[in-house]
Design a protein around this motif. Sequence first.
Motif, PDB file in Angstrom:
ATOM      1  N   UNK A  88      25.834  -1.929  13.066  1.00 55.62           N
ATOM      2  CA  UNK A  88      25.816  -2.149  11.527  1.00 55.62           C
ATOM      3  C   UNK A  88      24.562  -2.628  11.258  1.00 55.62           C
ATOM      4  N   UNK A  89      24.308  -3.937  11.954  1.00 54.24           N
ATOM      5  CA  UNK A  89      23.245  -4.629  11.637  1.00 54.24           C
ATOM      6  C   UNK A  89      21.851  -3.838  12.044  1.00 54.24           C
ATOM      7  N   UNK A  90      21.823  -3.282  13.275  1.00 49.13           N
ATOM      8  CA  UNK A  90      20.891  -2.662  13.555  1.00 49.13           C
ATOM      9  C   UNK A  90      20.483  -1.480  12.703  1.00 49.13           C
ATOM     10  N   UNK A  91      21.499  -0.845  11.984  1.00 50.89           N
ATOM     11  CA  UNK A  91      21.095   0.498  11.055  1.00 50.89           C
ATOM     12  C   UNK A  91      20.604  -0.428   9.792  1.00 50.89           C
ATOM     13  N   UNK A  92      21.111  -1.487   9.358  1.00 50.48           N
ATOM     14  CA  UNK A  92      20.549  -2.051   8.113  1.00 50.48           C
ATOM     15  C   UNK A  92      19.227  -2.522   8.188  1.00 50.48           C
ATOM     16  N   UNK A  93      18.815  -3.118   9.584  1.00 46.23           N
ATOM     17  CA  UNK A  93      17.334  -3.664   9.894  1.00 46.23           C
ATOM     18  C   UNK A  93      16.432  -2.533   9.700  1.00 46.23           C
ATOM     19  N   UNK A 150      18.299  11.229   9.641  1.00 46.01           N
ATOM     20  CA  UNK A 150      18.741   9.843  10.113  1.00 46.01           C
ATOM     21  C   UNK A 150      19.519   9.127   9.439  1.00 46.01           C
ATOM     22  N   UNK A 151      19.231   8.938   8.110  1.00 43.36           N
ATOM     23  CA  UNK A 151      19.839   8.020   7.190  1.00 43.36           C
ATOM     24  C   UNK A 151      21.102   8.681   6.704  1.00 43.36           C
ATOM     25  N   UNK A 152      21.276  10.019   6.869  1.00 42.24           N
ATOM     26  CA  UNK A 152      22.703  10.694   6.666  1.00 42.24           C
ATOM     27  C   UNK A 152      23.632  10.342   7.720  1.00 42.24           C
ATOM     28  N   UNK A 153      23.064  10.137   8.940  1.00 36.74           N
ATOM     29  CA  UNK A 153      24.065  10.045   9.992  1.00 36.74           C
ATOM     30  C   UNK A 153      24.365   8.520   9.958  1.00 36.74           C
ATOM     31  N   UNK A 154      23.480   7.554   9.582  1.00 32.77           N
ATOM     32  CA  UNK A 154      23.560   6.289   9.421  1.00 32.77           C
ATOM     33  C   UNK A 154      24.694   6.002   8.377  1.00 32.77           C
ATOM     34  N   UNK A 155      24.610   6.789   7.548  1.00 33.53           N
ATOM     35  CA  UNK A 155      25.784   6.540   6.320  1.00 33.53           C
ATOM     36  C   UNK A 155      27.158   6.609   6.761  1.00 33.53           C
ATOM     37  N   UNK A 156      26.969   7.893   7.488  1.00 32.48           N
ATOM     38  CA  UNK A 156      28.345   8.366   8.098  1.00 32.48           C
ATOM     39  C   UNK A 156      28.973   7.165   8.815  1.00 32.48           C
ATOM     40  N   UNK A 157      27.928   6.460   9.982  1.00 36.38           N
ATOM     41  CA  UNK A 157      28.596   5.354  10.773  1.00 36.38           C
ATOM     42  C   UNK A 157      29.093   4.437   9.916  1.00 36.38           C
ATOM     43  N   UNK A 158      28.208   3.884   8.922  1.00 38.15           N
ATOM     44  CA  UNK A 158      28.355   2.682   8.259  1.00 38.15           C
ATOM     45  C   UNK A 158      29.715   2.798   7.343  1.00 38.15           C
ATOM     46  N   UNK A 159      30.093   3.886   6.975  1.00 34.97           N
ATOM     47  CA  UNK A 159      31.299   4.307   6.419  1.00 34.97           C
ATOM     48  C   UNK A 159      32.614   3.743   7.111  1.00 34.97           C
ATOM     49  N   UNK A 160      32.507   3.916   8.465  1.00 39.79           N
ATOM     50  CA  UNK A 160      33.471   3.492   9.278  1.00 39.79           C
ATOM     51  C   UNK A 160      33.155   3.272  10.824  1.00 39.79           C
ATOM     52  N   UNK A 218      34.477  -6.718  18.687  1.00 43.73           N
ATOM     53  CA  UNK A 218      35.720  -7.285  18.343  1.00 43.73           C
ATOM     54  C   UNK A 218      35.811  -7.467  16.800  1.00 43.73           C
ATOM     55  N   UNK A 219      34.700  -7.751  16.286  1.00 44.27           N
ATOM     56  CA  UNK A 219      34.817  -8.148  14.837  1.00 44.27           C
ATOM     57  C   UNK A 219      34.596  -6.882  13.826  1.00 44.27           C
ATOM     58  N   UNK A 220      34.840  -5.956  14.421  1.00 46.75           N
ATOM     59  CA  UNK A 220      35.008  -4.765  13.466  1.00 46.75           C
ATOM     60  C   UNK A 220      36.395  -4.329  13.118  1.00 46.75           C
ATOM     61  N   UNK A 221      36.567  -4.244  11.850  1.00 46.66           N
ATOM     62  CA  UNK A 221      37.828  -3.833  11.415  1.00 46.66           C
ATOM     63  C   UNK A 221      37.889  -2.564  11.013  1.00 46.66           C
ATOM     64  N   UNK A 222      38.863  -1.790  10.757  1.00 48.59           N
ATOM     65  CA  UNK A 222      38.807  -0.318   9.938  1.00 48.59           C
ATOM     66  C   UNK A 222      38.612  -0.622   8.363  1.00 48.59           C
TER      67      UNK A 222
END
Length: 282
Positions: free
Chosen positions: A10-15, A24-34, A80-84
């Motif tokens: 998450x942090x890497x994507x936001x950076x 790549x942004x479409x894929x990043x958004x899909x990852x950030x959603x979950x 471990x600090x990712x939740x759903x």
Amino acid sequence: MGDSRAKSIEVRIHEHYEQLPDSERKLADAILESPGDLSLYTATELTSLAGVSKAAGTRLFRRLGFASFDEAKLLARETTHWGSPLYMESKAPQHILSVADYLAEETYLLQSSLMRLNPEDVEVVTERIVAARRIYLLGYRNSHFLANYLRWQLLQFRGDVHLLPTGGETMGEYVGDFLEEDLLIVFALRRRPSRLETILKAAKEKGIQILLLTDPTARGLPGLASWTFFTEVETSSILDSAGSALSLSRYLALVSLQKAGVRGKAHMERIELQHEILGEFE
């Protein structure tokens, strides 16, 4: 991956978010959603879900510092600090919301927000809250009352805690006075004013450390912060919930108070003495 291994996906994507090409942004958004679900997919499934090519996926993961998708997948399993996150349809219910349903929803939001906290980040942040020369709290719209709430909790055991901006003020006077030994705490729950990103960029250039409390819809802002805590806000109704952010604020204040120790207790005693002298309470 060296020292960068501690950074979540998450942090890497936001950076890198602002510089990402559209695919790549479409894929990043899909990852950030979950982000917690990343380990459940193959590279082909993930790129297909986002509607981009496998080549775009390869470029994104390399940009984020991974040698391959499998390396990113391994980090997702280990983090471990990712939740759903709760991603429900934002539709108003057709029936009157019962107290039981409301309680269940609020409980879920609170649980999923607090359980995703990284204890190491909490440790560092609360130590910084105690040690910082000055603390500034910033929030707009609904986030403003959250910033003010945390300010009042911190004022119980330490001084030099300021809410930004107050009526009629602009931010330049404050940002121009930021120092590296200060701390900026920013509440940025949706919907966020566009000028917030400009303020955070200017603050980061001053060298001040930034704690960001936001929700999973944030894009780019976490890349400007020293630490980011995500809280869930989306419910089955059209009104977002700020309950988790409020509870997190109280938790940070409580842990910081414990760390303040003798100095914090002495500060509280001085305040209580002045309350008595001024006759401020019944």
